[in-house]
Design an enzyme around this catalytic site. Structure first.
Site, short mmCIF file in Angstrom:
data_model
loop_
_atom_site.label_atom_id
_atom_site.label_comp_id
_atom_site.label_asym_id
_atom_site.label_seq_id
_atom_site.Cartn_x
_atom_site.Cartn_y
_atom_site.Cartn_z
N GLU A 50 38.68 41.18 35.58
CA GLU A 50 37.24 41.87 36.08
C GLU A 50 36.48 42.23 34.71
OE1 GLU A 50 37.42 42.47 39.08
OE2 GLU A 50 39.49 42.11 39.77
N ASP B 149 33.90 46.50 45.55
CA ASP B 149 33.23 46.79 45.41
C ASP B 149 31.98 45.91 46.09
OD1 ASP B 149 33.94 44.59 46.87
OD2 ASP B 149 33.91 42.62 45.30
N TYR C 116 35.65 51.56 39.81
CA TYR C 116 36.06 49.75 40.77
C TYR C 116 36.60 49.32 39.99
CZ TYR C 116 36.61 44.87 41.92
OH TYR C 116 37.25 43.46 42.03
#
Length: 308
Positions: A54, A155, A137
């Site tokens: 991520e 996102d 996020y």
DNA sequence: GATGCGTGGCA
DNA sequence: TTGCCAAGCAT
């Protein structure tokens, strides 16, 4: 609002009872057949693998992340392994992914995980949010992808899918808004495992089919329900989307300076860095900025290196 | 809320 | 060729 009564809760949660809920079955079915095989999605990958992916995927495409991700996970299979290294090694291993402050933040997050969470990536959304480099996020993504929790994971892909399918416009707003979050809440399945599958599936649809420039609507599982398609796919008519210039910016100079430092183990004379850019004032400003950001460490006798 | 922050691929 | 775009965050 008007005085019309809300339908009973039982009706609201009936599958397919709203346009948003009607998207679940076809998108989940599509994902089962079309999901990419990615290392951080493997069954035994673990939360650290998800977290590393991520961080790297913040503004960097999957194909460019893959090689750096593999090297990173082999070298630092657990947060404690990364935390034991100097931050400069994280910056070096970040290679050319871009936005190297992410490497520094991932390193700091690993140290925080060791100090505050016994070396294990926390599964609590607020604990995740408190880590360096973890925003709304990323916290939701880790909680959902790694721990199967129910969160809105919004996102740029999801914003685009929902903008088209539910709002009927070609592109979402330039910046994320509270309205995006609210819209995503209306589209979130009620039960936890389905919500977690929806999060990854709706993102994947945006990444592979509902793309920004040339959407592959012919392959889309929800084209018959898409408000944008049903409206005749009208073109984007919002404000101009600011292009990011790069040539000649401080970003470019910073990138050149850091590339030299990444390629060198140990100290680099300032004279070597001076050869990176002709404009002295801009060069100095960029170098000072890198030092201020903690990406570069100044040494005695006009030498520099990655931070130790 | 606007801005700064890398790098490279692609239509 | 050159804008546009890519799983955002911090200030």
């Amino acid at each position: 609002m008007s005085g019309s009564p809300l339908p009973p809760a039982s009706a609201q949660v009936t599958a397919g009872s709203t346009p948003a809920q009607a998207l679940h079955e076809p998108v989940l079915h599509w994902y089962d057949a079309n999901a990419r095989v990615l290392p951080w999605r493997e069954p035994g990958a673990g939360a650290w693998a998800v977290m590393v992916s991520e961080f790297m995927l913040q503004q960097t495409p999957v194909n460019r992340v893959l090689p750096a991700y593999q090297v990173w996970l082999e070298r630092w299979p657990k947060p404690v392994d990364l935390a034991a290294e100097p931050p400069g090694e994280a910056v070096r291993a970040w290679d050319r992914l871009g936005y190297p402050r992410r490497a520094l933040r991932l390193h700091a997050a690993a140290q925080a995980i060791v100090e505050r969470h016994g070396g294990e990536v926390p599964d609590d959304h607020n604990a995740l949010l408190a880590l360096p480099g973890v925003g709304t996020y990323t916290a939701a993504a880790i909680a959902s992808f790694a721990f199967g929790q129910r969160h809105v994971v919004v996102d740029t892909n999801v914003r685009r899918v929902l903008a088209r399918a539910l709002t009927g416009v070609a592109q979402p707003t330039i910046s994320p808004t509270a309205a995006d979050q609210r819209l995503a809440v209306t589209a979130l399945p009620a039960d936890e495992p389905t919500a977690a599958r929806w999060a990854v599936a709706s993102m994947e649809l945006g990444a592979l089919v509902c793309t920004a420039r040339t959407p592959r609507c012919g392959d889309c599982p929800i084209r018959s329900r898409c408000a944008w398609v049903l409206a005749g796919s009208p073109p984007y008519d919002g404000p101009p989307r600011r292009g990011q210039t790069y040539e000649g910016t401080d970003r470019q100079v910073r990138g050149r300076l850091l590339a030299v430092l990444r390629a060198t183990t140990g100290a680099v004379p300032k004279k070597t860095l001076d050869a990176c850019w002709h404009d002295k004032a801009q060069r100095e400003r960029a170098l000072d900025g890198l030092v201020a950001d903690g990406l570069v460490e100044p040494l005695p006798r006009a030498r520099y290196r990655l931070p130790s």
